[in-house]
Scaffold this motif. Structure first.
Motif, PDB file in Angstrom:
ATOM      1  N   LEU A 156       0.844  -1.175   0.000  1.00 58.70           N
ATOM      2  CA  LEU A 156       0.000   0.000   0.000  1.00 58.70           C
ATOM      3  C   LEU A 156       0.884   1.231   0.000  1.00 58.70           C
ATOM      4  O   LEU A 156       1.803   1.332   0.799  1.00 58.70           O
ATOM      5  CB  LEU A 156      -0.857   0.011   1.270  1.00 58.70           C
ATOM      6  N   TYR A 157       0.586   2.134  -0.872  1.00 57.53           N
ATOM      7  CA  TYR A 157       1.323   3.382  -0.879  1.00 57.53           C
ATOM      8  C   TYR A 157       0.516   4.428  -0.128  1.00 57.53           C
ATOM      9  O   TYR A 157      -0.666   4.600  -0.397  1.00 57.53           O
ATOM     10  CB  TYR A 157       1.547   3.854  -2.310  1.00 57.53           C
ATOM     11  N   THR A 158       1.158   5.115   0.784  1.00 57.68           N
ATOM     12  CA  THR A 158       0.445   6.186   1.467  1.00 57.68           C
ATOM     13  C   THR A 158       0.631   7.484   0.694  1.00 57.68           C
ATOM     14  O   THR A 158       1.540   7.612  -0.135  1.00 57.68           O
ATOM     15  CB  THR A 158       0.989   6.400   2.887  1.00 57.68           C
TER      16      THR A 158
END
Ligand SMILES: Nc1ncnc2c1ncn2[C@@H]1O[C@H](COP(=O)(O)OP(=O)(O)OP(=O)(O)O)[C@@H](O)[C@H]1O
Ligand SMILES: [Zn+2]
Length: 578
Positions: free
Chosen positions: A436-438
């Motif tokens: 997951l990329y924030t």
């Protein structure tokens, strides 16, 4: 032996040509991995990488040959040349083609773009790919198991009321093994594999592409059950009706023909059309309707375990030094595709051979990884002093932003040796697979991309063209954040450029562009601030780069520490540090 076939035997290197008689005799041979048919021309690829070319003028005889190859389970690929003159002219070039093909085998496939007409050798070097040769991807294989079942016995499948798969679209990044999977499905089902590349349907003359599609499916009907595989389907499958010129008219006809063909068979025909693309978004919606490519299988980049398994498959023919742990190599290659992993081992083996070593060791793997990541060093390219300095400052800018940003990936290496298209490179790699990329991570990515330009502006007081690639990547990342990930003031929206699907107002599109642009601009300002604050470090790093070309790990960080001038440089090899 006369079957009324016109056979042109060619003069020239003996191993480059093949007579019709020979062609009929080798059809059952295991030593053949692939057959390419272009009009009257047959190119036969041997398991040893050799290539032989023969011309068969008679259509019936050609059909008979294709049947034989297909029955023997050899992949038959349809190429783009048609008509006898083209075919013969092409054959005249055969010796060149042979050399290119050999070159490709010798050097591996380290540049994706140079991979011309002939598909590269398989993992194991032999013709048939099975599911066991496709590492990882258990879910994907499971999704395709039904297709295999269907092809094994199309009639029974229909009787049991199963909805027969007709078209399967494999989507995913380049090099993730889509072609490999399609071949494996054919092998597992024991059916012929006919393949054509979407781009081979593109022609200058209206109607040619469509007739090629017709021929391909005519062939498929004769050898069914079988798989028709269309690589890069986006080349034919782009939305219709975009332009009035003859190129787009031809494109539209070709696509229409493909749609007609796919509608023209039912489950009893036993043809499954598989296609691959990494641009589903540009495909004509008609292609994705039920009864056409109604099944989509996503082929993802491999995760840690997948990478280890792929490395294991490709390490089989390679002699590795005992201390090499493939699990470790998998760990330091996040984001690598299957093709890149295969390439990594291949490059390492070449480096080992070149240096006279009898085994591949960690240093070879380390070097190969750089080459795969950053392209080959271009020693021949000489930059003048000013260009080198500008490049050093630019790269130092990337580095300082990366070091100053909480969420950025650690910097492994920075170099001003030109590689591939780039004059310099900064290598920052995630320590683990990111699922997951924030928002913060993506913002830092953009900031880091802008770091090069920021350093040019702050330190050199100018701008160079070297930032073009950075800008393009930053802009597309920003757009994605705004238009798809809902990470902006515009909130959770999805504005994609789906051709033919104008679901959003011009106004919203304009807003997205504006907000994305602001995002990049804002990060550029932030990058400039960072460069200003760390100016001494940037200058020192640039200085060191001019002396040493490449710096690694601790030596980079040292430039930004307080008493930077007496920092000890201990270039830590990837092998030791990671
Ligand atoms: N899962 C895998 N297991 C083993 N080898 C793999 C795997 N994925 C990729 N490879 C290697 O990468 C090479 C290229 O893969 P392939 O051509 O199938 O990718 P692709 O997804 O079709 O790429 P493209 O989109 O460029 O056509 C394969 O020939 C194989 O050597
Ligand atoms: Zn840059």
């Amino acid at each position: 032996m006369t079957i009324g076939a016109l056979v042109y035997s060619l003069r020239g290197p003996r191993e480059g040509t093949i007579s019709y008689t020979e062609l009929t005799q080798i059809t059952g041979s295991q030593a053949i991995t692939e057959v390419r048919v272009e009009g009257e021309r047959f190119s036969i690829r041997g398991a040893d990488g050799s290539l032989r070319v023969g011309i068969v003028g008679d259509e019936e005889a050609r059909h008979a040959l294709v049947d034989k190859f297909a029955a023997a389970g050899i992949a038959v690929e349809y190429g783009s040349r048609e008509g006898s003159t083209g075919a013969r002219a092409a054959t005249a070039l055969a010796p060149i083609a042979v050399m290119l093909a050999l070159g490709a085998v010798g050097l591996g496939m380290h540049r994706r773009k140079s991979r011309a007409h002939f598909s590269e050798g398989q993992a194991s070097g032999v013709g048939k790919v099975r599911f066991t040769d496709v590492a990882g991807m258990d879910e994907v294989k499971e999704a395709l198991a039904e297709t295999v079942e269907f092809l094994k016995n199309p009639e029974r499948f229909g009787r049991l009321g199963g909805r027969a798969p007709r078209g399967v679209l494999l989507t995913g990044e380049p090099g993730t093994g889509k072609t490999l999977l399609a071949r494996a499905v054919a092998t597992e089902a024991g059916v012929p594999f006919l393949t054509a590349s979407g781009s081979s349907f593109q022609e200058m003359f209206v109607g040619v592409g469509a007739s090629r599609v017709r021929n391909l499916f005519a062939e498929a009907r004769r050898v069914s059950p079988c798989i028709v595989f269309i690589d890069e389907i986006d080349a034919v499958g782009r939305s219709r009706g975009r332009g009035g010129d003859s190129a787009s008219a031809d494109h539209d006809q070709t696509l229409n023909q493909l749609l007609v063909e796919m509608d023209g068979f039912d489950h009893t025909t036993g043809i499954v059309v598989m296609a691959s693309t990494n641009r589903v978004d540009v495909l004509d919606p008609a292609l994705l309707r039920p009864g056409r490519f109604d099944r989509q299988v996503v082929v993802p980049l491999p995760d840690l375990r997948g990478r280890r398994e792929i490395l294991e498959v490709h390490a089989r023919p390679i002699v590795l030094k005992e201390d090499i742990d493939l699990a470790h190599v998998a760990k330091v290659t996040p984001g690598f595709s299957g093709a890149e992993l295969a390439n990594l081992l291949n490059e390492a083996a070449i480096l080992a051979a070149r240096s006279g070593a009898d085994k591949v060791d960690l240093e070879h793997i380390d070097k190969a990884r750089d080459r795969v990541l950053m392209g080959e060093e271009r020693k021949s390219l000489v930059m003048d002093a000013e260009e080198r300095r500008a490049t050093a400052v630019h790269e130092a800018g990337h580095v300082t932003v990366a070091l100053s940003s909480k969420n950025a990936d650690p910097v492994h290496k920075v170099s001003i040796l030109p590689r591939g298209r780039a004059l310099g490179v900064t290598q920052a790699l995630p320590e683990r697979d990111r699922l997951l990329y924030t928002k913060e991570y993506l913002e830092d990515q953009i900031c880091m991309l802008m770091g090069g330009r920021a350093a040019e502006m702050v330190v050199l007081g100018t701008m160079t063209a070297g930032a073009a690639d950075d800008i393009q990547r930053a802009a597309s990342l920003a757009r994605k954040m705004v238009a798809e990930l809902g990470m902006s003031e515009l909130g959770p929206i999805n504005v994609t450029d789906h051709p033919g699907h104008v679901t959003h107002s011009e106004h919203l599109h304009a807003r997205v562009d504006e907000v994305a642009r602001k995002l990049v601009e804002h990060q550029l300002e932030r990058a400039c601030r960072i460069v200003r604050e760390t100016r001494d470090g940037v200058l020192l790093l640039a200085e060191r780069l001019l002396e040493e070309d490449t710096l690694v790990g601790a030596a980079i960080v040292a430039c930004f520490e307080k008493r930077a001038d007496d920092a000890e440089s201990a270039p830590a090899e990837l092998a030791a540090s990671a």
